[in-house]
Every structure is written in structure tokens, then in C-alpha cells.
Design an enzyme around this catalytic site. Structure first.
Site, PDB file in Angstrom:
ATOM      1  N   ASP A 152       5.663   4.702   5.095  1.00 26.91           N
ATOM      2  CA  ASP A 152       6.593   3.745   5.689  1.00 26.91           C
ATOM      3  C   ASP A 152       6.741   2.481   4.856  1.00 26.91           C
ATOM      4  OD1 ASP A 152       3.885   3.304   6.526  1.00 26.91           O
ATOM      5  OD2 ASP A 152       4.578   1.912   8.056  1.00 26.91           O
ATOM      6  N   HIS A 153       6.020   2.432   3.724  1.00 27.39           N
ATOM      7  CA  HIS A 153       6.124   1.281   2.830  1.00 27.39           C
ATOM      8  C   HIS A 153       6.651   1.656   1.442  1.00 27.39           C
ATOM      9  CE1 HIS A 153       3.837  -1.616   5.436  1.00 27.39           C
ATOM     10  NE2 HIS A 153       3.521  -0.456   5.991  1.00 27.39           N
ATOM     11  N   HIS A 190      -7.466  -1.610   5.278  1.00 27.39           N
ATOM     12  CA  HIS A 190      -6.514  -0.707   5.921  1.00 27.39           C
ATOM     13  C   HIS A 190      -6.829   0.773   5.703  1.00 27.39           C
ATOM     14  CE1 HIS A 190      -2.881   0.361   7.938  1.00 27.39           C
ATOM     15  NE2 HIS A 190      -2.316   0.901   6.864  1.00 27.39           N
ATOM     16  N   HIS A 227       1.189   3.985   1.983  1.00 26.10           N
ATOM     17  CA  HIS A 227       1.646   4.759   3.136  1.00 26.10           C
ATOM     18  C   HIS A 227       3.168   4.898   3.083  1.00 26.10           C
ATOM     19  CE1 HIS A 227      -2.190   4.061   5.735  1.00 26.10           C
ATOM     20  NE2 HIS A 227      -2.250   5.196   5.061  1.00 26.10           N
ATOM     21  N   HIS A 260       0.852  -1.194   0.000  1.00 25.68           N
ATOM     22  CA  HIS A 260       0.000   0.000   0.000  1.00 25.68           C
ATOM     23  C   HIS A 260       0.883   1.237   0.000  1.00 25.68           C
ATOM     24  CE1 HIS A 260       0.878  -0.606   4.260  1.00 25.68           C
ATOM     25  NE2 HIS A 260       0.437   0.613   4.523  1.00 25.68           N
ATOM     26  N   ASP A 262      -0.473  -4.145   5.647  1.00 26.85           N
ATOM     27  CA  ASP A 262      -1.183  -3.639   6.825  1.00 26.85           C
ATOM     28  C   ASP A 262      -2.675  -3.924   6.676  1.00 26.85           C
ATOM     29  OD1 ASP A 262       1.310  -2.728   7.389  1.00 26.85           O
ATOM     30  OD2 ASP A 262       0.742  -0.621   7.614  1.00 26.85           O
ATOM     31  N   HIS A 295       6.047  -5.636  11.487  1.00 20.40           N
ATOM     32  CA  HIS A 295       5.337  -4.353  11.601  1.00 20.40           C
ATOM     33  C   HIS A 295       4.957  -4.111  13.067  1.00 20.40           C
ATOM     34  CE1 HIS A 295       2.457  -1.105  10.506  1.00 20.40           C
ATOM     35  NE2 HIS A 295       3.244  -0.995   9.436  1.00 20.40           N
TER      36      HIS A 295
END
Length: 307
Positions: free
Chosen positions: A67-68, A140, A65, A63, A211, A269
Site C-alpha cells: 500500500d506504499h 513496523h 508494504h 517501507h 507506519d 493512514h
């Protein structure tokens, strides 16, 4: 085939954990490395491993976000300076193509290799003669996907005793028999591979979930996996908090692993609120439900042996 966890933290980097990225190494199978997510500083994490960026030819983003994905532009750019010339294909949700193209354009980055971005939906994403990859929508808040990597069945072992009994002596012909469905011998006989080879060997399966809230119905997607990688952002009794933030707990990850009858669960995670003295508790919460569970730290490695 093995997995190296390059980043195992949630949301933002900490001194103990970098943000999300997982490398699947298939060097013996096809001289290839696949990345799953590429959070900020993933290329720094790679420097502490045997991974060569030029071997990375596929990246699967769960996804969008930060942090990914924030490590993607830097990693793609650096690959050009590290002898990367072979094509790279990146799979991920809608918007990924715009993010990558904008980052490279604004920074004036020119790549030395072809780059293909495939925006995904549920179903089969990729297939070759050895593997197939399917995607599953998660829960998510924004589009998030899980990926199931399935190795196809491998040919069985050649049966030398049967070959000798048929008057076929060892030599290059053995390799020809294993590689081809049928061959014609020097004496004119037609030999069929299936008559001289053992049962097919089952392939291996890895399910990597992005996530997500706990979704019991994912047991079908993860069913029978040799390895299930599941987020466990929160401790076991924080289910309400996990739901509110579109995440899962240690116990929920373990329940899914048990329901899906996987061989092993690795949790990742992990929220930075849990310091080192809490990690054993997080692990034990899951093991009470699914004993064959590990909690990944950065650079944790898990081998998936052939069956």
C-alpha cells in the site's frame, strides 16, 4: 511550500480513501515536487490535483508494504509519456531497487529519464543549498523509516535605510549586495553584505513518519517541526491492537506531537473500519491531547508558510 495528501487510507483502498502517498510541493523554492510513498493508483490521484508528474524529482519510500509502493512502476512509466526528462531519485529501504528494476524489466518499460535508487539507513540522506533530509528507523515489523525535511536558514532582508545612509542609492547594486558576501563599488569602496542585511530567517521543518508502533523516543527526531505527519491507523483506546499490528493510535500520535512541541499534527493512514460518522471522534481524541490537530482526507492540503 505545501503538502497534498494523495492517499490517506491504511492497507487497501476504499471508496473514501486511496492508499498512502503524500506530495510536498516546493515550486516557489526550487520548482520541485517530492513524493513520500506511492501506493497503488497514486497517478490516478494526481490527475485530480495541479501536480505535474514531470516536476516530481525525488520520491521517499517509508517501507515496502504494497500500500506504499505498488503505484511506483505505473507512475514512473507514465512520467515518461508526460514530458518527464529530468532525473528522478528514489530513496527507500533495502529491496526497493530490486522491486523497481524487476517491475520495469518484466513489463518491458524503458524510461526517458535517468533513475537513481538509493537504499537508505538512518542519518543524512540528501542535502543541497536549500534543504536537507534525514531518516529515522521506526518499528513496523519490516524496515520502515521516517523522514525529516529541514529547510536551511534563509538570508535576511536587505536594509535600504542603511544603504542610503552609506550613500548607496537604489539600483542593480542592491541585488549584487544581497547575492554576494562582498562587492566593490564604482568608487572603490568594499561593501560587506552582513553590514546591510537583517537577521537570517529560520527555515521550516516537516517530519513525515511511515507506519510505526508508538515510539516516545521519536520526539527528538520530530522536535520543533512546523508540521508532523503521523499515522493513526487505530482509534485512541485500541493501543493493544495497534501494538500487535505495528501501528499507532490517534492518541499516541497526539502524545508524540505534544512531547515534540510541533506546531501542527496531521494524522493519516486511517483504517477503513472507521466510517464517516467516526471521523469526528478520531479527531477529538487527538485534540484532547494536542489541540492543533487535523485528520487528513484524500486531497487535504496543508500550507507551511514562511516564518
Amino acid at each position: 511550500m505545501d503538502v497534498i495528501f494523495l492517499g490517506t487510507g491504511a492497507g487497501l483502498p476504499s471508496k473514501e480513501r486511496n492508499v498512502s502517498s503524500i506530495a510536498l510541493r516546493m515550486l516557489q523554492e526550487m520548482q520541485s515536487i517530492w513524493l513520500f510513498d506511492c501506493g497503488e493508483a497514486t497517478q490516478h490521484q494526481i490527475l485530480h490535483t495541479p501536480i505535474k508528474p514531470r516536476k516530481i524529482d525525488k520520491i521517499f519510500i517509508t517501507h515496502l508494504h504494497g500500500d506504499h509502493i505498488y503505484g511506483l512502476p505505473g507512475m514512473l512509466s507514465s512520467r515518461s509519456f508526460q514530458s518527464g526528462e529530468t532525473p528522478v531519485t528514489i530513496f527507500g529501504p533495502k529491496g526497493l531497487k530490486e522491486f523497481i528494476e524487476t517491475s520495469l524489466r518484466v513489463s518491458g518499460t524503458t524510461l526517458t529519464y535517468p533513475l537513481v535508487v538509493e537504499e537508505v539507513s538512518e542519518g543524512l540522506l540528501f542535502e543541497n543549498e536549500l534543504f536537507q533530509v534525514t531518516a529515522k528507523k521506526l518499528a513496523h515489523g519490516i524496515d520502515s523509516f521516517g523522514y525529516r525535511v529541514t529547510e536551511k536558514k534563509r538570508p535576511g532582508e536587505l536594509q535600504p535605510a542603511k544603504l542610503k545612509a552609506a550613500g548607496i542609492e537604489p539600483g542593480p547594486v542592491y541585488r549584487q549586495i544581497k547575492e554576494k558576501e562582498q562587492i566593490t563599488l564604482a568608487d572603490g569602496r568594499i561593501i560587506f553584505r552582513n553590514d546591510f542585511i537583517g537577521p537570517e530567517k529560520p527555515g521550516r521543518t516537516i517530519t513525515i513518519l511511515g507506519d510505526t508502533r508508538y515510539l516516545p523516543e521519536l520526539k527528538t527526531f520530530a522536535q520543533g517541526s512546523d508540521l508532523l505527519i503521523h499515522e493513526a491507523t487505530f482509534k485512541g483506546d485500541d493501543e493493544a491492537l495497534a501494538f500487535d499490528y505495528f501501528h499507532s493510535t490517534t492518541r499516541q500520535a497526539a502524545r508524540l506531537a505534544k512531547a515534540a512541541a510541533v506546531d501542527k499534527l496531521v494524522m493519516t493512514h486511517i483504517s477503513s473500519r472507521y466510517q464517516a460518522d467516526m471521523l469526528e471522534q478520531l479527531l477529538e481524541e487527538a485534540r484532547e491531547i494536542f489541540p492543533n490537530t487535523a485528520l487528513a482526507q484524500d486531497f487535504y492540503q496543508e500550507e507551511i508558510p514562511q516564518k
